[in-house]
Design a protein around this motif. Sequence first.
Motif: not given
Length: 647
Positions: A17-19, A24-25, A29-31, A118-119
């Motif tokens: 949910a946080g990603i 998304l931009k 950091l998401a990965g 993806y993550f």
Amino acid sequence: MMTMTWLILWIPFVIAAGIMFFLLKRPRLAGMLATLGMFTCFFLSMQLLSQFPLLKDQGLVPAEASLPWITLGKLSIEFGILFNGLTLLMLLIVTGIGSLIFLYSTSYMEKDESYARYFACLSFFTFSMIGIVLSNNLIQIFIFWELVGLSSYLLIGFWFEKPEASTAGKKAFLTTRVGDVGMMLGILLLFGFLAKHGLETFNFLKLQDSLGKLDIPSQAMTLLTFLIFLGVVGKSAQVPLHVWLPDAMEGPTPVSALIHAATMVAAGIFLIARLFFLFLHSPETLQIIAWTGGVTAFLAATVAVTQNDIKKVLAYSTLSQLGYMVMALGLRSSEAGMFHLTTHAFFKALLFLGAGSLIHALRTQDIWQMPRTGKSSLFLKMPVTALTFLIGSLALMGIPPLSGYFSKEEILTMASTGPTFLFLLALATVFLTAFYMGRVLTVVFLGGSPLTSAKLRGGSDVLGGGLPSPPRGEGWGEGIHESGWRICIPLILLAVLSVFGGYLPIRELLPDRSFFEESHTLSQISITLAAAGFLLAFFLYRLAPKSLFLFFQNLLSIPKSVLQRKYFFDDFYDWGIRTFQENTARFSDAFERQVIVKTAVNGTAHATQALGNLLRKLQTGVVQFYAFLFTAGLTILILVFIFWRNP
């Protein structure tokens, strides 16, 4: 303990949910966050493992924790978790294998435009699978069961701009829904019988404690367990609902590794193990389960020998090994099935990630294009990938002392106590497994023979399809090198597990223990079959003279066409959809438009409108006309009354 279990469940969901909402931009950091979250879940699972012996000695296992959710009369459905040895084993598999795949993905998907998405999808997928593992009741497990279907649709069709990927995602989603309908009906039928006996619950432990005291007819038990098993047939890709799994290769390779090794297809095996107390009450359903698994194992192995796409070979291999697991469960051994699920997760994840490393470096999935790496072999250019892929292949073949040998031997031991033909199918699958993996190893890493790589180029493989001429020059592979550390480390760790996984105390975590008498004769037979399959593939694709190669090609021309068409399952379904489903849809559309809408709905409206238009003409505003109508009506009523009284 239960706090850590709740954290393992919700950490992937919060990260997903946080990603989606905030990162998304910021893909890197998401990965990093998703990978860190999965390693945290694995660390917590290891903490639970360290505490498990003490908890077991104190009688604190199994343990439950739940929150009230839905109350309908006497029925109370909770949202809860069930922790026991089976739960812990699956947590270790999902989070452990998942952590390595997440780390691998940070490199493999690095240049993808939708890296963050993806993550997010991958984290949501692991959340759904962990939810299945931790659920303490049938309603909750069915909800997470469907969430796994949703998240697999998102991941298989991740590259949705490709028509093949989009179609594969829809095919997986719709095919598994067929089995899920049966599973839902089985759950409702079970609840109906329970409610009839005053036990309105979906809780696993309460069901297990009370089931033996209830008088459920054997035919009803067979029906409801068979319906629940249909969900397993869809999710774990058993014949005849297996057709979605090979097409799922259109998704990213790490997704294939996660689905095939530790999550989605393992969910069906876990469900039978979780409800094993229920299936034991229906010997007829267990027979169906055993035969379904045996047939799936054999048919998938025969199709695997015809595939030229390395991921398709591994996909059909997964189908075959899942058949082994289902067969073991049908033969009343949840231990053998879960043991093979565990070892299979090690070496199948290793093989898929190794295949991804090859594809990443060689830019092709065709095994006939991979060997052309210049003057050096892949063992010199990509030593980590080549060596670990070899280890995974040998473990899959069941070569001792690798992990696959021990779990395969337990399944063969169980099969030897069942129907003779089922046992023969299991032995034939051993030979075929070694053959198709020997074919891949010989062609990819040993370069094949000059005959198969040059003289027959553009012709036909003995069992596979055509051998296309690679659109590259003879020295195109000179720049190929080993993958980076984020890819190699997961390969090395999985290779270690594939070697030593058979020695891990996996059986100690399983509640339903079986005891096997090791048969040296059976071990010798299986090892001989595996060696024969590998040596035949090596001889055929490396040493065979042209005359013998062409002889086999002509001899196998008829079965080859059947295998390449995958026993016509897809053709049959396509024909059924075109013939029945589409025609039924057209008839239903025409019936709705012409009969329901045009005649019933709009026809009634038009009739009412026409009648209104006619009656409106009576509203002239002339008093004399109204007086005439009144008089005429009164006269008619008087006449009717007179003739009614004096007929």
